[in-house]
Design an enzyme around this catalytic site. Structure first.
Site, mmCIF file in Angstrom:
data_model
loop_
_atom_site.group_PDB
_atom_site.id
_atom_site.type_symbol
_atom_site.label_atom_id
_atom_site.label_comp_id
_atom_site.label_asym_id
_atom_site.label_seq_id
_atom_site.Cartn_x
_atom_site.Cartn_y
_atom_site.Cartn_z
ATOM 1 N N TYR A 271 -2.411 -2.435 -10.820
ATOM 2 C CA TYR A 271 -2.418 -2.298 -9.355
ATOM 3 C C TYR A 271 -1.525 -3.360 -8.696
ATOM 4 O O TYR A 271 -0.713 -3.055 -7.828
ATOM 5 C CB TYR A 271 -3.864 -2.387 -8.842
ATOM 6 C CG TYR A 271 -3.972 -2.385 -7.342
ATOM 7 C CD1 TYR A 271 -3.755 -1.222 -6.597
ATOM 8 C CD2 TYR A 271 -4.271 -3.552 -6.646
ATOM 9 C CE1 TYR A 271 -3.838 -1.228 -5.213
ATOM 10 C CE2 TYR A 271 -4.355 -3.569 -5.263
ATOM 11 C CZ TYR A 271 -4.143 -2.404 -4.550
ATOM 12 O OH TYR A 271 -4.213 -2.418 -3.180
ATOM 13 N N LYS B 90 0.523 3.223 -3.041
ATOM 14 C CA LYS B 90 -0.635 4.104 -3.277
ATOM 15 C C LYS B 90 -0.221 5.576 -3.200
ATOM 16 O O LYS B 90 -0.752 6.425 -3.910
ATOM 17 C CB LYS B 90 -1.739 3.814 -2.253
ATOM 18 C CG LYS B 90 -2.375 2.441 -2.443
ATOM 19 C CD LYS B 90 -3.236 2.040 -1.262
ATOM 20 C CE LYS B 90 -3.845 0.658 -1.529
ATOM 21 N NZ LYS B 90 -4.423 0.055 -0.327
ATOM 22 N N SER C 108 0.794 -1.239 0.000
ATOM 23 C CA SER C 108 0.000 0.000 0.000
ATOM 24 C C SER C 108 0.820 1.281 0.000
ATOM 25 O O SER C 108 0.266 2.355 -0.249
ATOM 26 C CB SER C 108 -0.959 0.003 1.184
ATOM 27 O OG SER C 108 -2.043 -0.825 0.895
ATOM 28 N N VAL D 55 1.228 -3.893 3.716
ATOM 29 C CA VAL D 55 1.220 -5.219 4.342
ATOM 30 C C VAL D 55 2.498 -6.018 4.073
ATOM 31 O O VAL D 55 2.685 -7.097 4.633
ATOM 32 C CB VAL D 55 -0.021 -6.070 3.949
ATOM 33 C CG1 VAL D 55 -1.290 -5.532 4.569
ATOM 34 C CG2 VAL D 55 -0.148 -6.211 2.447
ATOM 35 N N TYR E 262 -4.496 3.174 8.047
ATOM 36 C CA TYR E 262 -5.835 2.555 8.120
ATOM 37 C C TYR E 262 -6.467 2.832 9.487
ATOM 38 O O TYR E 262 -6.385 3.954 9.958
ATOM 39 C CB TYR E 262 -5.746 1.058 7.792
ATOM 40 C CG TYR E 262 -5.164 0.877 6.410
ATOM 41 C CD1 TYR E 262 -5.907 1.216 5.297
ATOM 42 C CD2 TYR E 262 -3.857 0.443 6.228
ATOM 43 C CE1 TYR E 262 -5.375 1.096 4.023
ATOM 44 C CE2 TYR E 262 -3.318 0.317 4.956
ATOM 45 C CZ TYR E 262 -4.086 0.649 3.863
ATOM 46 O OH TYR E 262 -3.567 0.548 2.613
HETATM 47 N N1 GLN Z 1 -1.760 -5.295 -2.335
HETATM 48 C C1 GLN Z 1 -2.426 -5.212 -1.082
HETATM 49 C C2 GLN Z 1 -3.920 -5.387 -1.241
HETATM 50 O O1 GLN Z 1 -4.473 -4.860 -2.157
HETATM 51 C C3 GLN Z 1 -2.106 -3.915 -0.409
HETATM 52 C C4 GLN Z 1 -2.750 -3.771 0.961
HETATM 53 C C5 GLN Z 1 -1.898 -3.088 1.985
HETATM 54 O O2 GLN Z 1 -0.677 -3.010 1.856
HETATM 55 N N2 GLN Z 1 -2.504 -2.612 3.057
HETATM 56 O O3 GLN Z 1 -4.569 -6.048 -0.491
#
Ligand code: GLN
Length: 305
Positions: free
Chosen positions: A189, A64, A61, A259, A241
């Site tokens: 993505y 992003k 993430s 993650v 989050y």
């Molecule tokens: N690639 C992961 C997902 O889409 C990214 C989620 C994350 O890092 N919080 O679930």
């Protein structure tokens, strides 16, 4: 600084035992949960690190942040997204939440998957491969490397198991929000999430954000100041989050987790920080990484909130 980092590494290391590595993307379960790496790049370009700061992991993430920077900064697509209203319309902070009823037909938060997948759909390029390569080149410009790679195993593993992200993307398509073909956009993505970095790379990105877009080591502008403002505001409101509020109280600096175990943080005019610890807490944030940031903030008086 090196001494401080070594000390914090030692005292935050036991927190690795309080988390578990992500396994919903099967390849991520192979990470060593006992690792902790910490890196700092100061606003004047000094570099310090300790522990597993050069162990590579996938951005997940954290990508992003960079995808949003890429699309808004390089493509001037501000009107398509919500920057300027940083997270004001968020309803939920779980990264995999569905988009909900979107009357405005805009992604309400580019830092949760629904919004991030729309951002991926706006990336320039002809094919998912081309878009992924251009995105990696952009990341390479920021961190000063021309060998930024994708972790193929993690990429394939996520692509093969992403039922929830697929349903989110199809829902977005049905709402008329998702640009491009669904599987192709998802492919972009997954490619961006699988970009491989280390804690030092994250600290370099944090340092660019801390100087409002200047590269501290080379003295050149890499991102528009406004882009960095948007990004840092989003990082404060929803970078971790459902752990964002507690982090704002405990640590008080903009940060973004993934993650894969990374957290990228930025302290205005002072430093960028990258931490890596793949054992995650219940919100999907690195347990030991959070502990290290808490201690670092306390020790060096980093709080800006
Ligand atoms: N690639 C992961 C997902 O889409 C990214 C989620 C994350 O890092 N919080 O679930």
């Amino acid at each position: 600084m090196k001494h401080v980092l070594d000390h914090i590494h030692g005292s935050a290391l036991p927190a690795t035992a309080t988390g578990t590595v992500a396994s919903y993307i099967p390849a991520l379960a192979k990470a060593d949960p006992s690792l902790l790496g910490i890196a700092v790049v100061t606003a004047d370009g000094e570099v310090f690190s300790t522990g597993a700061a050069e162990t590579r992991f996938t951005m997940q993430s954290i990508s992003k942040v960079l995808a949003l920077a890429y699309v808004t900064d390089r493509m001037r697509r501000r009107g398509c997204l919500l920057p300027g209203r940083a997270g004001a319309k968020r309803r939920s902070l779980q990264f995999h939440d569905p988009p909900g009823n979107q009357r405005c037909h805009k992604p309400f938060n580019p830092f949760i998957n629904a919004g991030a997948i729309v951002v991926s759909g706006l990336m320039p390029g002809s094919t998912p491969e081309d878009k992924g390569a251009r995105f990696r080149a952009f990341v390479g410009q920021l961190i000063g490397r021309d060998d930024v790679a994708r972790d193929e195993e993690v990429y394939i593993s996520e692509k093969a198991t992403a039922a929830r992200n697929r349903s989110i993307a199809w829902f977005l398509k049905e709402l008329g929000i998702l640009p491009g073909e669904v599987e192709e956009t998802l492919d972009v993505y997954f490619r961006q999430c699988a970009v491989s970095v280390d804690a030092l790379d994250l600290a370099r990105i944090g340092a660019i954000l801390c100087t409002d877009g200047m590269d501290p080591t080379r003295g050149v502008r890499l991102l528009a100041a406004r882009t960095t403002r948007v990004i840092k505001s989003l990082m404060v409101t929803c970078g971790l989050y459902d752990g964002s509020g507690e982090f704002a109280v405990d640590v008080g600096i903009p940060a973004k987790s993934g993650v894969g175990g990374g957290i990228m943080a930025s302290v205005r005019d002072r430093m960028g920080i990258g931490v890596y610890g793949p054992a995650l807490d219940q919100h999907g944030n690195s347990s030991a990484g959070l502990e290290a940031l808490r201690r670092l903030s306390e020790e060096l008086d980093l709080r800006v909130l």
